[in-house]
Design a protein around this motif. Structure first.
Motif, PDB file in Angstrom:
ATOM      1  N   UNK B 344       0.818  -1.209   0.000  1.00 43.47           N
ATOM      2  CA  UNK B 344       0.000   0.000   0.000  1.00 43.47           C
ATOM      3  C   UNK B 344       0.851   1.258   0.000  1.00 43.47           C
ATOM      4  N   UNK B 345       0.173   2.362  -0.282  1.00 45.32           N
ATOM      5  CA  UNK B 345       0.871   3.644  -0.457  1.00 45.32           C
ATOM      6  C   UNK B 345       0.790   4.496   0.804  1.00 45.32           C
ATOM      7  N   UNK B 346       1.880   5.163   1.108  1.00 42.50           N
ATOM      8  CA  UNK B 346       1.875   6.066   2.255  1.00 42.50           C
ATOM      9  C   UNK B 346       2.598   7.363   1.884  1.00 42.50           C
ATOM     10  N   UNK B 347       2.453   8.345   2.758  1.00 44.25           N
ATOM     11  CA  UNK B 347       3.066   9.656   2.513  1.00 44.25           C
ATOM     12  C   UNK B 347       4.010   9.982   3.678  1.00 44.25           C
ATOM     13  N   UNK B 348       5.285  10.174   3.408  1.00 48.87           N
ATOM     14  CA  UNK B 348       6.194  10.533   4.499  1.00 48.87           C
ATOM     15  C   UNK B 348       5.967  11.975   4.957  1.00 48.87           C
ATOM     16  N   UNK B 349       6.231  12.217   6.224  1.00 54.10           N
ATOM     17  CA  UNK B 349       5.961  13.549   6.779  1.00 54.10           C
ATOM     18  C   UNK B 349       6.848  14.636   6.195  1.00 54.10           C
ATOM     19  N   UNK B 350       7.968  14.246   5.597  1.00 58.46           N
ATOM     20  CA  UNK B 350       8.885  15.270   5.100  1.00 58.46           C
ATOM     21  C   UNK B 350       8.422  15.901   3.791  1.00 58.46           C
ATOM     22  N   UNK B 351       7.398  15.360   3.163  1.00 57.65           N
ATOM     23  CA  UNK B 351       6.996  15.923   1.871  1.00 57.65           C
ATOM     24  C   UNK B 351       6.563  17.378   2.031  1.00 57.65           C
ATOM     25  N   UNK B 352       7.011  18.252   1.134  1.00 62.65           N
ATOM     26  CA  UNK B 352       6.574  19.652   1.217  1.00 62.65           C
ATOM     27  C   UNK B 352       5.158  19.830   0.667  1.00 62.65           C
ATOM     28  N   UNK B 353       4.606  18.797   0.037  1.00 62.65           N
ATOM     29  CA  UNK B 353       3.268  18.897  -0.567  1.00 62.65           C
ATOM     30  C   UNK B 353       2.354  17.779  -0.068  1.00 62.65           C
ATOM     31  N   UNK B 354       2.057  17.756   1.213  1.00 58.37           N
ATOM     32  CA  UNK B 354       1.275  16.624   1.741  1.00 58.37           C
ATOM     33  C   UNK B 354      -0.110  16.507   1.124  1.00 58.37           C
ATOM     34  N   UNK B 355      -0.768  17.663   0.863  1.00 59.59           N
ATOM     35  CA  UNK B 355      -2.124  17.602   0.302  1.00 59.59           C
ATOM     36  C   UNK B 355      -2.134  16.876  -1.041  1.00 59.59           C
ATOM     37  N   UNK B 356      -1.227  17.306  -1.921  1.00 59.95           N
ATOM     38  CA  UNK B 356      -1.213  16.702  -3.250  1.00 59.95           C
ATOM     39  C   UNK B 356      -0.691  15.270  -3.200  1.00 59.95           C
ATOM     40  N   UNK B 357       0.238  15.011  -2.293  1.00 66.83           N
ATOM     41  CA  UNK B 357       0.758  13.639  -2.167  1.00 66.83           C
ATOM     42  C   UNK B 357      -0.370  12.695  -1.744  1.00 66.83           C
ATOM     43  N   UNK B 358      -1.207  13.152  -0.808  1.00 65.05           N
ATOM     44  CA  UNK B 358      -2.332  12.306  -0.375  1.00 65.05           C
ATOM     45  C   UNK B 358      -3.341  12.154  -1.516  1.00 65.05           C
ATOM     46  N   UNK B 359      -3.554  13.250  -2.260  1.00 62.00           N
ATOM     47  CA  UNK B 359      -4.451  13.145  -3.424  1.00 62.00           C
ATOM     48  C   UNK B 359      -3.967  12.052  -4.378  1.00 62.00           C
TER      49      UNK B 359
END
Lengths: 304, 450
Positions: B344-359
């Motif tokens: 499955x897919x996850x988003x690391x906290x360091x991403x500067x674009x969390x909204x789009x990464x989650x999208x």
């Protein structure tokens, strides 16, 4: 007497030159020293600092003093097995040193086909260790080429699972690594032999020395610095150059039969997130290697 | 003079090491602050026209595979069409080295915006650097099957990844070899004793091995052990195991090593099993018709689709498990399938674009995305809003039916260091170098020394 003013002048000039050199000399060396400090010593020391911490790479490292080393030395059977295996590997050092030397001598003496052998010996070294190990994974399988050949020539009793048996796994890994790297030793020795004085060999021949006597009394003393240099390179290879072979061929097994400290470093760092502990192993290996180098260099200097 | 110099250098080394040990590297707290600051300027779809171009980088260990690559590529293209200011870069990483590469990114506190993980321990051991997704996905969480089984933070219960497959273990058998051995190809064994009898008949009447296994990479014992555990664990045992309250000298843990040893001693494995890998030596052996049985997966690789492609769908049979201890389960139908986790897919906290990464993660795990993957890789879809009529394969239907009673494979929830020791002991058992009692003792000692 007439020379005295000249002598004084010369002494004054020499003094001035020394003064100038003592000012400008360090300045010229400074950039090199800075590069070494910034890109070598600082990262090295900073890395070593993590050996004193419990660090998983996600949370801030926690200072634990020498706890990692205490665990390594007294409570980690995996590390102990890896060290025992390392000693087994080091015991094969004479083969690593002598095999390329003998082959280089044969090539140096222009045995038939020497040009072909010179290229053939060096060729595996050009290949990546991963590729070599992948090839040997196929060759050494139970139904691989080696066992097929053994069965073909009536030696089927010797056909075993080379990489999957406790007794054969480590020697097999060492054999593959040796096969892959001895070519560079041959080339290094050949370069040294090319600078050896032929008169000495001729004189030995005239005196009736046989091949082994020439080797022992003439060749080895003549190229001793090269042998020592290659020994250091080989020890470095044994301490920190076998990872790819282990990773590809055995994954450290069966059991811990092919665990070496560098494999343990990788396992702790990459698989287990124990960066502090992995650094402690690295630091120990580093100091072991430093001790070997210091002994080697001191021995060399004393002999000169 | 020289001694003084050496002493000085020694002192410098010690002082520097101590000083370094006390200097923390970039911490997650620091990263969080950076992320929080960036969130303010991060794009929302409504303001798309005014948005600055951004790049989202995906790391995974599957896009290098032919059947998986179209899925990430097509989803990335769709996403870039939907959000023209976003560029999606898919970076396939080597499977064997994946968690090392991810570990390096975690240590550096920077890396890709979206990461693929295996559900269970391999995800949760890195949960502290992963973004909680609950508030981003809201009610959509209900569309996923068993999301709280391997995809949540073990401490906070927050969702930290969205799955695209459910993974698990079943037995596969070769019906042709069954026939060759004089067995009824439509009657797989339902008890351990029947399995023993079948193996004896297969080894006596054919030149095939009864089982194929990978003893080198440790997946052999992990996968077979998970199957054994599913059969001998009660639901309470599973709960104890999840709570890390089942010691290695518990009879049910020791039993797994005994069964593995018994299989080895009976000569069930193929010759050279100790030096072969599960991926793909063992599965290739089965696909090539060299073994009557293997443990296989239920989704995306080494599964019903792959084996059917090689052996023909009519020649591949599968069974969920066998009854080992009738006091736990006396009917094979009651045994839960060893399944859960998956990828499955996850988003690391360091991403500067969390909204789009989650999208992007939502797009990757959408019904459309999942069906895309199902069609190319024959996955088991972990969503409950997929039209069941779209799943036509009888094996996939059977697996979906079995999934109504599932327990997480113990391998997925075992800490990695214990799995590694499990691997080492299993290879010695496979060779007959130690007894199950010695292996159990070694596991207990290893656990105590952690």
């Amino acid at each position: 007497m007439t020379l005295k003013p000249w002598g004084q002048k010369l002494a004054r000039l020499t003094y001035q030159r020394r003064e100038v050199e003592s000012f400008w000399g360090p300045l010229f060396v400074l950039p090199a020293i800075l590069l070494l400090v910034v890109f070598r010593f600082y990262p090295l020391l900073r890395g070593m600092g993590y050996a004193l911490t419990d660090w998983d790479g996600m949370h801030p490292p926690e200072f634990v003093g020498l706890a990692n080393f205490e665990r390594l030395l007294f409570r980690d059977p995996l590390f102990h097995d890896a060290i025992v295996n390392l000693f087994k590997v080091l015991l094969t050092l004479p083969i690593w040193i002598l095999l390329p030397l003998i082959l280089a001598l044969l090539i140096h003496q222009r045995v038939p086909g020497w040009r072909f052998f010179r290229a053939a010996f060096f060729f595996p070294y050009v290949l990546s260790a991963v590729i070599v190990a992948a090839i040997f994974t196929m060759v050494l399988k139970v139904d691989g080429a080696l066992n097929s050949i053994l069965r073909l020539v009536g030696l089927g009793a010797l056909a075993v699972d080379w990489l999957g048996t406790l007794d054969t796994a480590l020697p097999t890994v060492i054999g593959v690594a040796l096969w892959d790297t001895f070519g560079v030793g041959v080339i290094i020795y050949l370069a040294a032999l090319a600078t050896m004085e032929q008169d000495l060999m001729d004189a030995a021949t005239v005196d009736g020395a046989n091949w082994f006597q020439s080797l022992w009394h003439v060749v080895i003393p003549s190229i001793r610095p090269t042998i020592e240099f290659y020994t250091v390179l080989t020890i470095k290879m044994m301490l920190a150059g076998l990872f790819a072979y282990i990773f590809m061929l055995t994954s450290g097994g069966p059991g811990t039969a092919t665990y070496l400290p560098e494999y343990l470093i990788w396992e702790n760092m990459g698989k287990l997130n124990r960066l502090g502990y992995a650094t402690a192993i690295s630091t120990l290996v580093f100091f072991v290697f430093m001790i070997v180098i210091v002994i080697q260099v001191r021995w060399q200097v004393r002999r000169v | 003079m020289r001694n003084k110099l050496l002493t000085l250098i020694g002192l410098l080394v010690v002082v520097s090491m101590l000083a370094t040990a006390c200097v923390p590297p970039p911490t997650p707290e620091v990263i969080e602050k950076v992320v929080e600051k960036e969130v303010v300027i991060t794009a929302t779809p409504e303001l798309e026209e005014e948005l600055e171009p951004i790049t989202l980088t995906i790391w995974d260990f599957k896009s290098g595979e032919e059947v998986f690559a179209p899925y990430t590529r097509i989803i990335a293209e769709r996403f870039m069409e939907k959000y023209p200011h976003v560029t999606v870069e898919v970076v396939p990483q080597p499977h064997d080295e994946y968690y090392n590469v991810v570990g390096a990114a975690i240590a550096a506190g920077e890396g890709p915006d979206v990461l693929l993980f295996h559900g269970g321990t391999r995800l949760t051991e890195r949960q502290d650097v992963l973004l909680p997704l609950d508030e981003y996905i809201g009610d959509e969480a209900d569309s996923f099957i068993n999301l709280h089984n391997g995809w949540t933070n073990t401490e906070t219960g927050e969702i930290i990844a969205l799955p695209i497959t459910i993974q698990g273990f079943v037995y596969y058998y070769n019906k042709q070899i069954y026939e060759e051995a004089g067995l009824d190809p439509e009657k797989p064994p339902i008890t351990w004793d029947e399995l023993v009898a079948n193996c004896e008949q297969i080894m006596a009447n054919t030149d095939k091995s009864c089982f194929t296994v990978g003893g080198k990479d440790g997946h052999g014992i992990r996968f077979y052990g998970s199957l054994y555990a599913a059969s001998i664990f009660t639901p309470e045992d599973h709960a104890r195991f999840r709570a890390i309250e089942m010691p290695y000298d518990d009879p049910k843990m020791a039993k797994q090593l005994e069964l593995w040893y018994e299989a080895s001693q009976r000569g069930w494995w193929q010759e050279g099993a100790a030096s072969e890998t599960t991926y793909m030596d063992s599965h290739d052996n089965f696909s090539a018709g060299r073994a009557a049985h293997t443990q296989g997966l239920i989704s995306d690789v080494a599964h019903w689709k792959m084996f059917s492609d090689y052996l023909g769908a009519n020649n591949v049979g599968m069974f969920k498990n066998v009854v080992i201890d009738p006091e736990v389960y006396d009917n094979v139908e009651d045994i839960p399938i060893a399944a859960g986790g998956g990828i499955g897919w996850s988003v690391p906290e360091w991403t500067p674009n969390p909204d789009m990464a989650v999208e992007l993660v939502k797009e990757l795990t959408s019904p459309d995305g999942q069906l895309l993957l199902f069609n190319s890789a024959a996955t088991i879809i972990p969503r409950n809003d997929i039209d069941p009529d779209l799943i036509t394969s009888p094996q996939a239907k059977q697996v979906n039916e079995w999934l109504k009673n599932a327990e997480m494979p113990i391998f997925y929830i075992t800490p990695t260091d214990l799995n590694s020791e499990w691997q080492r002991q299993s290879s010695l058992l496979l060779l007959g170098e130690i007894t199950p009692e010695e292996a159990t003792q070694a596991m207990v000692e290893f656990y105590d020394a952690r």
